[in-house]
Design a protein around this motif. Structure first.
Motif, PDB file in Angstrom:
ATOM      1  N   LYS A 159       0.844  -1.213   0.000  1.00 58.93           N
ATOM      2  CA  LYS A 159       0.000   0.000   0.000  1.00 58.93           C
ATOM      3  C   LYS A 159       0.871   1.252   0.000  1.00 58.93           C
ATOM      4  N   GLN A 160       0.329   2.316  -0.562  1.00 62.11           N
ATOM      5  CA  GLN A 160       0.997   3.624  -0.540  1.00 62.11           C
ATOM      6  C   GLN A 160       0.603   4.337   0.759  1.00 62.11           C
ATOM      7  N   VAL A 161       1.609   4.820   1.487  1.00 64.15           N
ATOM      8  CA  VAL A 161       1.352   5.378   2.828  1.00 64.15           C
ATOM      9  C   VAL A 161       1.855   6.818   2.916  1.00 64.15           C
ATOM     10  N   CYS A 162       0.995   7.717   3.397  1.00 66.56           N
ATOM     11  CA  CYS A 162       1.423   9.094   3.692  1.00 66.56           C
ATOM     12  C   CYS A 162       1.588   9.241   5.197  1.00 66.56           C
ATOM     13  N   ILE A 163       2.713   9.782   5.609  1.00 65.64           N
ATOM     14  CA  ILE A 163       2.971  10.016   7.036  1.00 65.64           C
ATOM     15  C   ILE A 163       3.256  11.501   7.223  1.00 65.64           C
ATOM     16  N   SER A 164       2.669  12.088   8.280  1.00 59.66           N
ATOM     17  CA  SER A 164       3.045  13.465   8.637  1.00 59.66           C
ATOM     18  C   SER A 164       3.955  13.401   9.857  1.00 59.66           C
ATOM     19  N   GLY A 165       4.753  14.474  10.036  1.00 61.62           N
ATOM     20  CA  GLY A 165       5.742  14.491  11.115  1.00 61.62           C
ATOM     21  C   GLY A 165       7.016  13.826  10.639  1.00 61.62           C
ATOM     22  N   PRO A 189       0.833  16.742   4.032  1.00 61.93           N
ATOM     23  CA  PRO A 189       0.993  15.720   2.984  1.00 61.93           C
ATOM     24  C   PRO A 189      -0.281  15.071   2.469  1.00 61.93           C
ATOM     25  N   TRP A 190      -1.451  15.443   2.995  1.00 61.62           N
ATOM     26  CA  TRP A 190      -2.675  14.674   2.703  1.00 61.62           C
ATOM     27  C   TRP A 190      -3.174  14.853   1.289  1.00 61.62           C
ATOM     28  N   GLU A 191      -2.565  15.752   0.513  1.00 64.53           N
ATOM     29  CA  GLU A 191      -3.003  15.904  -0.881  1.00 64.53           C
ATOM     30  C   GLU A 191      -2.412  14.814  -1.779  1.00 64.53           C
ATOM     31  N   GLU A 192      -1.430  14.060  -1.263  1.00 61.68           N
ATOM     32  CA  GLU A 192      -0.860  12.970  -2.059  1.00 61.68           C
ATOM     33  C   GLU A 192      -1.764  11.735  -1.961  1.00 61.68           C
ATOM     34  N   LYS A 193      -1.858  11.009  -3.046  1.00 62.62           N
ATOM     35  CA  LYS A 193      -2.736   9.829  -3.083  1.00 62.62           C
ATOM     36  C   LYS A 193      -2.160   8.715  -2.198  1.00 62.62           C
ATOM     37  N   CYS A 194      -2.973   8.211  -1.283  1.00 61.67           N
ATOM     38  CA  CYS A 194      -2.479   7.110  -0.440  1.00 61.67           C
ATOM     39  C   CYS A 194      -3.644   6.217  -0.019  1.00 61.67           C
ATOM     40  N   GLU A 195      -3.297   4.972   0.334  1.00 61.77           N
ATOM     41  CA  GLU A 195      -4.313   4.042   0.839  1.00 61.77           C
ATOM     42  C   GLU A 195      -4.326   4.000   2.364  1.00 61.77           C
ATOM     43  N   VAL A 196      -3.182   4.401   2.951  1.00 66.92           N
ATOM     44  CA  VAL A 196      -3.088   4.463   4.415  1.00 66.92           C
ATOM     45  C   VAL A 196      -2.492   5.811   4.797  1.00 66.92           C
ATOM     46  N   ALA A 197      -3.154   6.499   5.738  1.00 68.13           N
ATOM     47  CA  ALA A 197      -2.645   7.802   6.204  1.00 68.13           C
ATOM     48  C   ALA A 197      -2.300   7.692   7.681  1.00 68.13           C
ATOM     49  N   LEU A 198      -1.083   8.093   8.031  1.00 73.36           N
ATOM     50  CA  LEU A 198      -0.648   8.016   9.424  1.00 73.36           C
ATOM     51  C   LEU A 198      -0.263   9.417   9.912  1.00 73.36           C
ATOM     52  N   PRO A 199      -1.216  10.170  10.468  1.00 70.72           N
ATOM     53  CA  PRO A 199      -0.873  11.487  11.019  1.00 70.72           C
ATOM     54  C   PRO A 199      -0.075  11.323  12.319  1.00 70.72           C
ATOM     55  N   THR A 214     -10.051  15.031   0.600  1.00 66.17           N
ATOM     56  CA  THR A 214      -9.065  14.600  -0.404  1.00 66.17           C
ATOM     57  C   THR A 214      -8.692  13.136  -0.187  1.00 66.17           C
ATOM     58  N   LEU A 215      -8.486  12.760   1.071  1.00 62.67           N
ATOM     59  CA  LEU A 215      -8.136  11.357   1.362  1.00 62.67           C
ATOM     60  C   LEU A 215      -9.252  10.430   0.872  1.00 62.67           C
ATOM     61  N   VAL A 216     -10.499  10.802   1.137  1.00 65.23           N
ATOM     62  CA  VAL A 216     -11.637   9.974   0.712  1.00 65.23           C
ATOM     63  C   VAL A 216     -11.657   9.876  -0.816  1.00 65.23           C
ATOM     64  N   LYS A 217     -11.500  11.035  -1.462  1.00 65.37           N
ATOM     65  CA  LYS A 217     -11.542  11.076  -2.942  1.00 65.37           C
ATOM     66  C   LYS A 217     -10.450  10.181  -3.546  1.00 65.37           C
ATOM     67  N   ASN A 218      -9.286  10.157  -2.859  1.00 65.69           N
ATOM     68  CA  ASN A 218      -8.149   9.399  -3.386  1.00 65.69           C
ATOM     69  C   ASN A 218      -8.166   7.918  -3.015  1.00 65.69           C
ATOM     70  N   GLY A 219      -9.240   7.475  -2.367  1.00 60.42           N
ATOM     71  CA  GLY A 219      -9.379   6.038  -2.097  1.00 60.42           C
ATOM     72  C   GLY A 219      -8.650   5.546  -0.862  1.00 60.42           C
ATOM     73  N   CYS A 220      -8.455   6.426   0.123  1.00 61.80           N
ATOM     74  CA  CYS A 220      -7.782   6.002   1.366  1.00 61.80           C
ATOM     75  C   CYS A 220      -8.628   4.942   2.086  1.00 61.80           C
ATOM     76  N   LEU A 221      -7.959   3.892   2.580  1.00 62.22           N
ATOM     77  CA  LEU A 221      -8.675   2.795   3.242  1.00 62.22           C
ATOM     78  C   LEU A 221      -8.628   2.891   4.758  1.00 62.22           C
ATOM     79  N   ALA A 222      -7.510   3.419   5.279  1.00 63.79           N
ATOM     80  CA  ALA A 222      -7.328   3.379   6.741  1.00 63.79           C
ATOM     81  C   ALA A 222      -6.505   4.559   7.225  1.00 63.79           C
ATOM     82  N   ILE A 223      -6.876   5.013   8.442  1.00 67.52           N
ATOM     83  CA  ILE A 223      -6.122   6.060   9.135  1.00 67.52           C
ATOM     84  C   ILE A 223      -5.594   5.448  10.423  1.00 67.52           C
ATOM     85  N   GLY A 224      -4.344   5.703  10.743  1.00 64.12           N
ATOM     86  CA  GLY A 224      -3.801   5.286  12.040  1.00 64.12           C
ATOM     87  C   GLY A 224      -3.226   6.512  12.718  1.00 64.12           C
ATOM     88  N   GLU A 225      -3.863   6.916  13.816  1.00 70.05           N
ATOM     89  CA  GLU A 225      -3.439   8.161  14.467  1.00 70.05           C
ATOM     90  C   GLU A 225      -2.235   7.921  15.379  1.00 70.05           C
TER      91      GLU A 225
END
Ligand SMILES: NC(=O)C1=CN([C@@H]2O[C@H](COP(=O)(O)OP(=O)(O)OC[C@H]3O[C@@H](n4cnc5c(N)ncnc54)[C@H](O)[C@@H]3O)[C@@H](O)[C@H]2O)C=CC1
Ligand SMILES: O=C(O)CCC(=O)C(=O)O
Length: 447
Positions: A231-237, A309-319, A333-344
Motif C-alpha cells: 500500500k501507498q502510505v502518507c505520514i506526517s511528522g 501531505p494529505w493531498e498525495e494519493k495514499c491508501e493508508v494515512a498516518l498522522p 481529499t483522502l476519501v476522494k483518493n481512495g484512502c482505506l485506513a487512518i492510524g493516528e
C-alpha cells in the motif's frame, strides 16, 4: 430529570472557558460514554464522567533559567495529574511554545482512556512547558530541564507519577531531567520512562509508538482481509513517532511517500526506504535539521512548503505530528483518493469535521488513544523492568508490544461492533477505556 449530553458538555464548557482542544477531546469521548452510562445502571448517579473531566491535581510553576548570554529567561511549567484510579499517574512531557493548560488537559484526558486500554495499571497525566527547545544549545536545554525538574520532583515518584517524553522531549531531555531528579532525591529510581539503555531504559521504547500504530493498522486491515503490504502510505511528522511508523510500514512492505515538519512536507514518489529513513533519523535526531534538507540529499523528491501531505494519493494515512493537523479539506481529499485506513500516531490529529467525513466514508479509523497506545504500554514495561531490576531483550519487548496492540484492537472490536457488523473504533476505544477506569472509581468511592 437526568442531565442530557448537551447539558453535560455545556457545564464542562462553562467550567473550562477558552479550552477548545480540551472540550473537543471530552465531547468526542462523551458522545460514546454518555449513552453507555445510560444503558448501564451501575454507572448512573455516581458522577463518574463529571469526576473524570476534573483533574485530580494540577501543578503550575515558574521555571527560571539562564541562557548562554547570561540573560534570565522565564517559562511556565505544568503537570496535570488527571486520574489515578487504576494506577500511578503516567504520561509524557511536552516542550513546545503552544503548550498551555488547555492543550495539557486535553492530552491528560486522552491519556487516562489510552492508558486504561493498554491492559496495564497506569493512571493518566500530562505535563510540559511553553519552553521551545528549537534553536537552543545543549547547555541551555540542560539548564532548563534542571530547573523544570527542581519543582516537578516534589510532585512525582516511581509509585506516584512517572513522566516520559512527548513533542520536544526526547532522549536528551529525559537524561537531563533524570539526572536532576536523582541529584535532588538521592534516589536512583524508575521515575521517568524513555530513558537511555545505559541508565535503565527499555529496548523498543523509542520504536514503540510508531511500531504499535502500524501493528494496529494492520489488525484493522486484516479484519477486511487486507494488509498494509504494497500500500501507498502518507505520514506526517518526522519526529519519534513518524520515524518508527515509517520504519515498520517499510518493513511490512508498504511504500511510504511522505514525511513532514511544521514548515512543509517532502514527497518521494519512489518511496522512502530504510537507507533514506536512516538519513532522516540523523537529520532530525542528530543534526536537529529541517525535513526540506531531504531534497538536497535526494533531488528526485519534491518539497512542498507550508503544506500538509494529505493531498498525495495514499491508501493508508498516518498522522504522526500534532493535534488538529488533518482538517475537513484534507479528509475529503483522502476519501476522494481512495484512502482505506487512518492510524493516528499523534494525539487527536484530526479535527472534528475531518473525523465525521472519514467515518461517513467508512474509512477504517484507528483512533489515537488506541492506535498510539504502544508507546505508553512499553513505558509500562520499562517500569516493570526497573522495579524488577532486569532488562528484557528487544524481541521480548516487541512481542509484548504486539500482544498489547492485538488486545487493544480486540477491545475496540468488542465494544465498537455495530448492529450492521461494522466496527466503530472510536466508540470501541472510548467505552473499553472508560469501563476499566469507571469500575476502579466505583470500587474506590467518591474521592
Ligand atoms: N513520543 C511518544 O511516545 C508518543 C507521542 N504521541 C504523539 O505523537 C505526536 C508526535 O510526537 P513525537 O513524535 O513524540 O514528537 P517529536 O517532537 O519527536 O516530533 C514531532 C513532529 O511533529 C512535527 N510538528 C510539530 N508541530 C507541527 C505542526 N504544527 N505541523 C506539522 N508538523 C508539526 C515536528 O516537526 C516533528 O516532526 C504528538 O501528537 C504526541 O503527543 C503519542 C503517543 C506517544
Ligand atoms: O510513555 C509515556 O508515559 C507517555 C506517552 C505519551 O505521552 C502518550 O501516549 O501520549
Amino acid at each position: 430529570m437526568r442531565q442530557t449530553l448537551q447539558d453535560f458538555l455545556k457545564e464542562v464548557e462553562n467550567k473550562n472557558p477558552n479550552q477548545p482542544e480540551f472540550l473537543q477531546a471530552v465531547s468526542e469521548a462523551a458522545e460514546n460514554i454518555f449513552p453507555f452510562i445510560e444503558e448501564n445502571k451501575k454507572y448512573q448517579n455516581q458522577a463518574i464522567l463529571e469526576r473524570m473531566v476534573e483533574a485530580e491535581r494540577i501543578i503550575i510553576f515558574r521555571v527560571a533559567w539562564t541562557d548562554d548570554s547570561g540573560a534570565i529567561r522565564v517559562n511556565r511549567g505544568y503537570r496535570v495529574q488527571m486520574n489515578s484510579a487504576i494506577g500511578p499517574y503516567k504520561g509524557g512531557l511536552r516542550f513546545h511554545p503552544t503548550v498551555n493548560l488547555n492543550i495539557l488537559k486535553f492530552l491528560a484526558f486522552e491519556q487516562v482512556l489510552k492508558n486504561s486500554l493498554t491492559t496495564l495499571a497506569l493512571g493518566g497525566a500530562k505535563g510540559g512547558s511553553d519552553f521551545n527547545p528549537k534553536g537552543k544549545s545543549d547547555a541551555e536545554v540542560m539548564r532548563f530541564c534542571q530547573n523544570f525538574m527542581t519543582e516537578l520532583a516534589k510532585h512525582i515518584g516511581a509509585q506516584t507519577d512517572i513522566p516520559a517524553g512527548d513533542i520536544g522531549v526526547g532522549n536528551r531531555e529525559i537524561g537531563y531531567l533524570f539526572g536532576q531528579y536523582k541529584k535532588l532525591q538521592n534516589n536512583f529510581t524508575g521515575v521517568l520512562t524513555g530513558k537511555e539503555i545505559a541508565y535503565g531504559g527499555s529496548l523498543i521504547r523509542p520504536e514503540a509508538t510508531g511500531y504499535g500504530t502500524v501493528y494496529f493498522v494492520e489488525h484493522m486491515l486484516q479484519g477486511q482481509n487486507k494488509s498494509i503490504k504494497g500500500k501507498q502510505v502518507c505520514i506526517s511528522g518526522s519526529g519519534n513517532v513518524a520515524q518508527y511508523a515509517a520504519e515498520k510500514a517499510i518493513e511490512y512492505g508498504a511504500k511510504v511517500i511522505t514525511l513532514s515538519d511544521s514548515s512543509g512536507y517532502i514527497h518521494d514518489k519512489e518511496g522512502i526506504d530504510q537507507e533514506k529513513l536512516d538519513y532522516v533519523k540523523e537529520l532530525k535526531n542528530g543534526k536537529r535539521g529541517r525535513i526540506k534538507s531531504y531534497v538536497e540529499e535526494y533531488p528526485h523528491a519534491v518539497y512542498h512548503a507550508n503544506k500538509a501531505p494529505w493531498e498525495e494519493k495514499c491508501e493508508v494515512a498516518l498522522p504522526c505530528a500534532t493535534e488538529n493537523e488533518l482538517n475537513a479539506t484534507a479528509a475529503k481529499t483522502l476519501v476522494k483518493n481512495g484512502c482505506l485506513a487512518i492510524g493516528e500516531g499523534a494525539n487527536m490529529p484530526c479535527t472534528k469535521d475531518a473525523v465525521d467525513i472519514l467515518q461517513e466514508a467508512k474509512i477504517l479509523y484507528g483512533i489515537g488513544k488506541a492506535a498510539n497506545a504502544g508507546g505508553v504500554a512499553v513505558s509500562g514495561l520499562e517500569m516493570s523492568q526497573n522495579a524488577m531490576g532486569v532488562r528484557w531483550s528487544a524481541e521480548k519487548v516487541n512481542e509484548e508490544l504486539k500482544k498489547i496492540m492485538k488486545e487493544i484492537h480486540q477491545a475496540c472490536v468488542e465494544y465498537g461492533t455495530l448492529e450492521n457488523g461494522e466496527i466503530d473504533y472510536i466508540k470501541g476505544a472510548n467505552i473499553a477505556g472508560f469501563k476499566k477506569v469507571a469500575d476502579a472509581m466505583l470500587a474506590q468511592g467518591a474521592v
